[in-house]
Motif scaffolding. Structure first.
Motif, PDB file in Angstrom:
ATOM      1  N   ASP A  93       0.895  -1.129  -0.112  1.00 16.16           N
ATOM      2  CA  ASP A  93       0.183  -0.194  -0.088  1.00 16.16           C
ATOM      3  C   ASP A  93       0.786   1.299   0.070  1.00 16.16           C
ATOM      4  O   ASP A  93       2.039   1.344  -0.427  1.00 16.16           O
ATOM      5  N   CYS A  94       0.385   2.354   0.436  1.00 19.84           N
ATOM      6  CA  CYS A  94       1.092   3.588   0.538  1.00 19.84           C
ATOM      7  C   CYS A  94       2.434   3.460   1.150  1.00 19.84           C
ATOM      8  O   CYS A  94       3.337   4.107   0.758  1.00 19.84           O
ATOM      9  N   LYS A  97       5.203   2.612  -1.133  1.00 23.10           N
ATOM     10  CA  LYS A  97       5.601   3.308  -2.466  1.00 23.10           C
ATOM     11  C   LYS A  97       6.992   3.651  -2.414  1.00 23.10           C
ATOM     12  O   LYS A  97       7.472   3.524  -3.583  1.00 23.10           O
ATOM     13  N   PHE A 132       1.011   4.079  -7.439  1.00 28.71           N
ATOM     14  CA  PHE A 132       0.574   4.378  -5.977  1.00 28.71           C
ATOM     15  C   PHE A 132      -0.090   6.017  -6.120  1.00 28.71           C
ATOM     16  O   PHE A 132      -0.505   6.596  -4.967  1.00 28.71           O
ATOM     17  N   GLU A 135      -3.859   6.484  -4.933  1.00 29.52           N
ATOM     18  CA  GLU A 135      -4.127   5.902  -3.636  1.00 29.52           C
ATOM     19  C   GLU A 135      -3.102   6.377  -2.453  1.00 29.52           C
ATOM     20  O   GLU A 135      -3.633   6.294  -1.258  1.00 29.52           O
ATOM     21  N   CYS A 136      -2.016   7.231  -2.518  1.00 29.22           N
ATOM     22  CA  CYS A 136      -1.187   7.497  -1.631  1.00 29.22           C
ATOM     23  C   CYS A 136      -0.986   9.054  -1.417  1.00 29.22           C
ATOM     24  O   CYS A 136      -0.271   9.348  -0.754  1.00 29.22           O
ATOM     25  N   ASP A 463       1.172  13.287   1.386  1.00 31.37           N
ATOM     26  CA  ASP A 463       1.626  12.089   0.925  1.00 31.37           C
ATOM     27  C   ASP A 463       1.656  10.965   1.913  1.00 31.37           C
ATOM     28  O   ASP A 463       2.340  11.089   2.910  1.00 31.37           O
ATOM     29  N   SER A 465       2.657   8.141   1.722  1.00 35.36           N
ATOM     30  CA  SER A 465       3.779   7.177   1.871  1.00 35.36           C
ATOM     31  C   SER A 465       4.921   7.681   2.818  1.00 35.36           C
ATOM     32  O   SER A 465       6.087   6.965   2.870  1.00 35.36           O
TER      33      SER A 465
END
Length: 466
Positions: A93-94, A97, A132, A135-136, A463, A465
């Motif tokens: 997931d994030c 990244k 990403f 989603e991130c 962000d 990530s």
């Protein structure tokens, strides 16, 4: 532990029961080249766990319980040749990244990184994750500036590459004009138009001329023009008192390259009136209807045709259509079963047209145009609501619902569910308007307050990530 082993080159910590590697765990091992920590139960590694290992060439973290690694955990490993992460399954997931990007850039040989989630990436390689970017990131609204005065409306306009806002302050009897300061990065005072119980300030730009329509509860309403020689706004003309008694909203629009504005009048004796620019000034062009106590006017363009929606405390919203032959607005239809609507605001998402209906009693509504009429898509609980304002920044669509009885609520559009979801609550005393303003690649919205300070919130991108 290793501070007296500066010459150590090989360290094996395999098959133990370590669960965590903390910051500076290997401090002192300046010449370590091989580090193997395989077959443990490591779930967490701190960001600076490998700090100082600049000679490390081989690192194995195989067969542990790692699901994520902190950003830049390998940044100190300048000499790294081989990295083994087999036997771990990562949440792709994030938080992964940065690792995804690092794998694309590093010259080191790295074993396959397998994903355990999200579901669409289970048992796939991290390198196979497509993107990403969406989603991130998430968004937020943070207080940027507080203006120490009350207000009921805010309008924004641009002139000569500068961004301005005009703020109606009835208690101070001012229309305060602010300018964005490109150096200090905040909004500063530029000019001040004085009056009596000012409830609305609306900028009208005609060519290179800047006007501000100042609506007042007492003493009549007026139009001011910016005077270059005085670098301030000076009175340009009066608006006849006989038509406008209790102005509640000012809406600007253009039809066939001609400039108009309409003032919605909420008194029994007043007339909601359309005004037109005639190259010398603004004159009353059409009185819309009597005795309906209009609270808001909204201009719409639907399939190339021009409409006005008038809201009223005494009837359901009515829709007027521009007649090209007579060049006047004529009754067209109404929005049924929507009594006590304070305001209607329109917005577009992609190619679709929507409106919001603000209701003080009952639920406010979001409606969508289906090529024939507006149909309801969502109801929002809104007891005590005075404004429901749509706005958007960077393809993020929001509604700001301001209530006298509770926190103001910001809703964000959920593209998958096709509804607005509650995103954030903010505290604004007696909110009366929310106005989006963009400048210097930064996005803000002004929250006016009838009983407290006017607040400026900044829209930020976060962000996830990091």
């Amino acid at each position: 532990m290793f501070s007296h082993l500066p010459s150590l080159q090989l360290l094996l910590l395999n098959s133990n029961s370590f669960t965590v590697i903390r910051d500076d765990a290997f401090a002192g091992l300046f010449h370590l080249e091989y580090l193997f920590i395989e077959g443990n139960k490591i779930e967490t590694i701190s960001r600076n766990a490998f700090r100082g290992l600049r000679d490390l060439t081989h690192l194995s973290l195989a067969n542990n319980h790692l699901k994520a690694l902190p950003r830049d955990v390998f940044s100190d490993l300048d000499s790294l040749i081989e990295l083994d992460l087999r036997g771990n399954k990562f949440e792709c997931d994030c938080k992964a990244k940065w690792l995804f990007l690092w794998l694309k850039m590093t010259n080191s040989t790295v074993s396959d990184v397998l994903c355990i989630g999200p579901a669409e990436y289970q048992d796939k390689k991290l390198n196979d994750v497509t993107s990403f970017d969406y989603e991130c990131t998430t968004t937020d609204f943070v207080v940027h500036q507080i203006l120490p005065y009350q207000s009921v409306s805010v309008d924004t306009f641009k002139s000569k590459n500068d961004v301005f806002v005009a703020i109606a302050q009835p208690s101070m009897e001012n229309c305060m004009v602010l300018e964005w300061d490109h150096i200090e990065m905040n909004f500063r005072s530029y000019d001040n138009i004085t009056g009596q119980s000012i409830v609305g300030c609306k900028a009208v730009l005609v060519g290179d001329q800047v006007f501000v329509v100042v609506a007042q509860l007492f003493g009549g309403s007026h139009i001011y023009k910016f005077d270059e020689s005085w670098t301030k706004f000076v009175k340009f003309q009066d608006i006849e008192v006989s038509r406008i008694s209790k102005p509640n909203d000012i809406e600007l629009f253009e039809i066939d390259s001609e400039m108009f504005f309409v003032i919605a009048d909420s008194s029994k004796a007043g007339l909601s009136t359309v005004y037109k620019w005639n190259n010398k000034g603004f004159y009353s062009y059409q009185s819309l209807h009597e005795w309906f106590r209009d609270t808001d006017a909204e201009f719409l363009d639907i399939d190339g045709k021009s409409y006005l929606i008038l809201s009223s405390r005494s009837q359901v919203p009515i829709i007027l259509q521009w007649n090209k032959a007579s060049k006047k607005f004529v009754p067209h239809s109404e929005i049924p079963n929507m009594e006590d609507v304070l305001a209607v605001k329109s917005f577009r998402m992609q190619d679709d047209l929507y409106i919001t209906l603000t209701r003080f009693i009952g639920d406010s509504r979001v409606m969508k145009w289906n090529s024939k009429q507006f149909v309801e898509i969502q109801a929002l609980p809104s007891r005590g609501a005075m404004t429901l304002q749509p706005f958007s920044f960077k393809n993020n669509y929001y509604l700001a619902l301001g209530s006298d009885y509770t926190f103001s609520q910001i809703y964000q559009w959920d593209g998958e569910k096709k509804i607005f979801r509650l995103f954030k609550e903010i505290y604004v005393q007696a909110p009366r308007s929310f106005t989006a303003v963009s400048t210097d690649r930064r996005d803000f919205f002004f929250a006016s307050s009838f009983k407290g300070n006017t607040q400026i919130f900044e829209h930020i991108i976060i962000d996830l990530s990091l």
